[in-house]
Design an enzyme around this catalytic site. Structure first.
Site, mmCIF file in Angstrom:
data_model
loop_
_atom_site.group_PDB
_atom_site.id
_atom_site.type_symbol
_atom_site.label_atom_id
_atom_site.label_comp_id
_atom_site.label_asym_id
_atom_site.label_seq_id
_atom_site.Cartn_x
_atom_site.Cartn_y
_atom_site.Cartn_z
ATOM 1 C CB SER A 206 -0.929 -0.016 1.206
ATOM 2 O OG SER A 206 -1.900 0.991 1.091
ATOM 3 C CG ASN A 207 -0.318 4.674 -1.389
ATOM 4 O OD1 ASN A 207 -0.979 5.485 -0.765
ATOM 5 N ND2 ASN A 207 -0.802 4.030 -2.454
ATOM 6 N N PRO A 208 1.186 5.585 1.902
ATOM 7 C CG PRO A 208 3.010 6.876 2.523
ATOM 8 C CD PRO A 208 2.465 6.097 1.393
ATOM 9 C CB SER A 209 -2.850 7.919 0.140
ATOM 10 O OG SER A 209 -4.058 8.628 0.053
ATOM 11 C CB ALA A 273 -2.379 7.165 -3.517
#
Ligand code: C5P
Length: 395
Positions: A206-209, A273
């Site tokens: 995943s990503n930190p959005s 994102a």
């Protein structure tokens, strides 16, 4: 920014009035406060005056020796009156047009926008009398904020309908009420947040959005009168009120949710994102740990926005480009390749902006070649600027 009269009626939630007044002032509104005699049994005039930064309008101050009458003055001054907490009694009086105290007289004297934040025992709220009065007030164009379900103040009451909305939400609702409805009827689809691409039931990429940018767009559009559907990846944010919220996890789920609603939409803002890759396979069972190097095979996710651009049919498409370097050329290339009308370029590695933060600094690139560099500002303000352009493109 508006001139807001906060009218405090008698109930335990009067204790929250100073916080409400402070929040309103912090948001740049001019405030005055009126308190009924019963309200002053719950909260002192001094607490209210300090929080409001000025005198409290009380029953004693209603008529003055110089002939000025406070109810007329307040009704003219206020652009909005927020009765918080609102009692069953205050609502009944206003619904009937009684005017035997300062609050009811002020409301009858032509207050422009009136909003009620009811706070009472559940039986009183649900009584046919109060419900009829609430309906009457709505028919008069007044707004009702809440009440919510939750713990009630009176001893032994437990939980029920009748709890006043929290001051933060009241401020949000009031600002929504006062916002110009310049996007009325716009059918807007917004995506927000990250996606999760599962390797097995407990591991994902995943990503930190945080989802904040997309949520800000959805909320600002709602406040300006748009019909909004928000498709959100996993975030810590509460579902915004006044819109359909579709929760998804993976890029493939997000794609499906968006494609399902695309025929309905007039405009799309893709602030999500979306993960560019997903594991080639997702295991049904948790994979046991092995003490060895492990290769992970990834396959590309579909580019949702590009697909939307391929069947645009007059829709307005807005994308985001999150870059680490200069980025202007790359953003321009994305705008062209995905057939967008507008792309908001922002940066990952600049302090205080972007992923997770409350502020953002963006450059807006338009299809017609215009480049608008915005200063660092709150995400909500960035959202408003993007929506100004959507409005312009809508014609
Ligand atoms: O190409 P890039 O990922 O930088 O483009 C970002 C824009 O494209 C964002 O608006 C994002 O929501 C959208 N996007 C998408 N589907 C993907 C990847 C990005 O819709 N798989």
């Amino acid at each position: 920014m508006a001139r807001v009269l906060v009218a405090v009626a008698g109930g335990a939630a009067a204790l929250k009035a100073p916080h409400l007044l402070r929040l309103l002032r912090a948001r740049g509104h001019e405030v005055r406060v009126l308190a009924t005699p019963r309200a002053l049994e719950f909260i002192t005039p001094l607490s209210l005056a300090v929080a409001a930064g000025g005198e409290v309008a009380t029953e004693e101050a209603w008529f003055r020796p110089d002939g000025r009458a406070l109810h007329i003055e307040l009704a003219r001054w206020a652009e909005a009156v927020l009765v918080a907490p609102a009692t069953a009694d205050a609502m009944a009086k206003a619904a009937l047009g009684l005017a035997d105290d300062l609050l009811s007289a002020t409301l009858l004297a032509g207050a422009k926008r009136v909003a009620w934040a009811p706070a009472m025992n559940e039986a009183m709220w649900l009584s046919p009398q109060t419900q009829a009065h609430a309906e009457r007030l709505k028919a008069l164009g007044h707004a009702l904020f809440g009440p919510a379900y939750g713990p009630l103040a009176a001893a032994g009451e437990g939980e029920g309908w009748g709890r006043m909305l929290e001051p933060e939400e009241l401020v949000e609702r009031l600002e929504a009420l006062l916002a110009p409805k310049d996007l009325k009827g716009l059918r807007l689809l917004v995506s927000a947040g990250p996606t999760r691409e599962y390797l097995d039931p407990v591991r994902f990429l995943s990503n930190p959005s945080s989802g904040r940018m997309g949520y800000a767009v959805a909320e600002a559009a709602r406040d300006r009168g748009a019909e909004v559907v928000l498709v959100s990846g996993p975030t810590a944010l509460p579902d915004p009120w006044g819109m359909e919220v579709v929760q998804v996890e993976s890029a493939l789920e997000m794609r499906q949710a968006i494609l399902d609603r695309y025929p309905w939409a007039e405009a799309v803002v893709m602030a999500a994102a979306v993960a560019d890759y997903r594991p080639a396979e997702t295991l049904k069972e948790k994979e046991p740990k092995v003490e060895a190097e492990r290769l992970l095979r990834l396959v590309p996710n579909p580019d949702i926005l590009k697909e939307l651009g391929e069947r645009k049919e007059g829709r307005i498409l807005v994308g985001f480009a999150m870059e680490t370097g200069e980025g202007l050329e790359r953003a321009r290339e994305k705008l062209r390749r995905k057939n967008l009308d507008l792309i908001a370029l922002n940066w990952v590695n600049r302090e205080g902006v972007g992923f997770g933060s409350l502020e953002n600094q963006v450059v807006l690139l338009l299809r017609d070649g215009r480049v608008l560099e915005l200063p660092r500002m709150r995400k909500r303000e960035v959202a408003e600027r993007i929506l100004d352009l959507v409005k312009e493109l809508r014609g």
